[in-house]
Write a protein that holds these residues in place. Structure first.
Motif, PDB file in Angstrom:
ATOM      1  N   PHE A   1       0.899  -1.092  -0.173  1.00 57.75           N
ATOM      2  CA  PHE A   1      -0.041   0.091   0.087  1.00 57.75           C
ATOM      3  C   PHE A   1       0.864   1.324   0.145  1.00 57.75           C
ATOM      4  N   ALA A   2       1.160   1.736   1.147  1.00 61.41           N
ATOM      5  CA  ALA A   2       1.956   2.988   1.255  1.00 61.41           C
ATOM      6  C   ALA A   2       2.902   2.706   2.497  1.00 61.41           C
TER       7      ALA A   2
ATOM      8  N   LEU B   1       1.400   8.933   4.787  1.00 65.26           N
ATOM      9  CA  LEU B   1       1.490   7.707   4.033  1.00 65.26           C
ATOM     10  C   LEU B   1       2.343   7.988   2.828  1.00 65.26           C
TER      11      LEU B   1
ATOM     12  N   PHE C   1       3.431   6.948  -0.834  1.00 66.01           N
ATOM     13  CA  PHE C   1       2.772   6.076  -1.784  1.00 66.01           C
ATOM     14  C   PHE C   1       4.036   6.077  -2.843  1.00 66.01           C
ATOM     15  N   HIS C   2       4.395   4.994  -3.338  1.00 67.75           N
ATOM     16  CA  HIS C   2       5.393   4.494  -4.510  1.00 67.75           C
ATOM     17  C   HIS C   2       5.087   3.504  -5.207  1.00 67.75           C
ATOM     18  N   HIS C   3       3.986   3.821  -6.175  1.00 67.65           N
ATOM     19  CA  HIS C   3       3.430   2.788  -6.852  1.00 67.65           C
ATOM     20  C   HIS C   3       4.572   1.884  -7.668  1.00 67.65           C
TER      21      HIS C   3
ATOM     22  N   HIS D   1       2.943   7.103 -10.353  1.00 66.68           N
ATOM     23  CA  HIS D   1       3.708   5.945 -10.067  1.00 66.68           C
ATOM     24  C   HIS D   1       5.195   6.297 -10.215  1.00 66.68           C
TER      25      HIS D   1
ATOM     26  N   GLY E   1       5.878   9.188  -6.871  1.00 69.40           N
ATOM     27  CA  GLY E   1       5.316   8.802  -5.642  1.00 69.40           C
ATOM     28  C   GLY E   1       4.874  10.332  -5.090  1.00 69.40           C
TER      29      GLY E   1
ATOM     30  N   THR F   1       2.970  11.755  -0.868  1.00 69.18           N
ATOM     31  CA  THR F   1       2.884  11.766   0.446  1.00 69.18           C
ATOM     32  C   THR F   1       1.446  12.124   0.907  1.00 69.18           C
TER      33      THR F   1
ATOM     34  N   HIS G   1      -5.139  -2.815  -3.848  1.00 68.28           N
ATOM     35  CA  HIS G   1      -4.264  -2.948  -2.824  1.00 68.28           C
ATOM     36  C   HIS G   1      -4.615  -4.310  -1.674  1.00 68.28           C
TER      37      HIS G   1
END
Length: 187
Positions: free
Chosen positions: A43-44, A58, A60-62, A79, A82, A84, A145
């Motif tokens: 997820f993150a 959080l 996020f770094h897809h 993607h 990323g 936060t 996720h």
């Protein structure tokens, strides 16, 4: 499309609920919700102060959860670089309940219940505002996720994140439109 037991349900205006049965034990699933390194795998990542009122970042770094995948155009920037999202813990009841703010106008609650060697996870995402068109996006995002989390816990290969997400987004847009009698948003 892997709907793992059942699809998300739109349980109230601005609310979506997903139910999953995951491999346990309970403490292991709790760790994947709260430990930044484990959470980053599905997820993150980001720090989390373990208390009510605690701050969460959080991250996020897809690109890390979907390596080698080409994201849809609308998600390319997210993607690659990323982003936060700050959050605040609303409920902290280890190892059974975790709730925190999400984005600026919603919150998410994870409820865990042991069921033998498995764990029942109930995830409820509630919009506190009137941004109802975002709800199908929350459904497809969480579903995508949670599919990654399930694969991690089972030790199986994860589904292709972006392909799964796009299929689910189309599905939930249609479900939401049918449930609310509104035209589906464009994917």
């Amino acid at each position: 499309m892997n709907l793992n037991e059942q699809p998300a349900r739109f349980t109230a205006p601005g609310e979506v609920r997903l139910v999953r049965t995951l491999p346990g034990p309970l403490e292991r699933v709790w760790d994947f919700l709260t430990d930044p390194a484990k959470r980053a795998r599905w997820f993150a990542g980001g720090p989390m102060e373990p208390r009510v009122g605690g701050k969460v970042e959080l991250a996020f770094h897809h690109k890390k959860i979907a390596p080698g995948e080409t994201p849809p155009e609308q998600y390319k920037a997210v993607h690659e670089s990323g982003f936060t999202m700050p959050a605040t813990i609303l409920r902290w009841e280890p190892p059974r309940v975790l709730s925190y703010t999400f984005d600026e106008d919603s919150d998410v609650t994870f409820e865990l219940t042991p069921q033998g060697e498995r764990v029942l996870l109930v995830l409820t995402h509630r919009s506190r505002g009137v941004d109802l068109p975002a709800v199908p996006g929350y459904a497809s995002g969480w579903h995508s996720h949670l599919d990654l989390l399930l694969a991690l816990l089972e030790g199986t290969p994860p589904p292709a994140f972006w392909a799964n997400h796009l299929r689910l987004k189309e599905f939930y847009n249609a479900q939401f439109a049918a449930a609310t009698d509104t035209p589906p948003p464009s994917v």
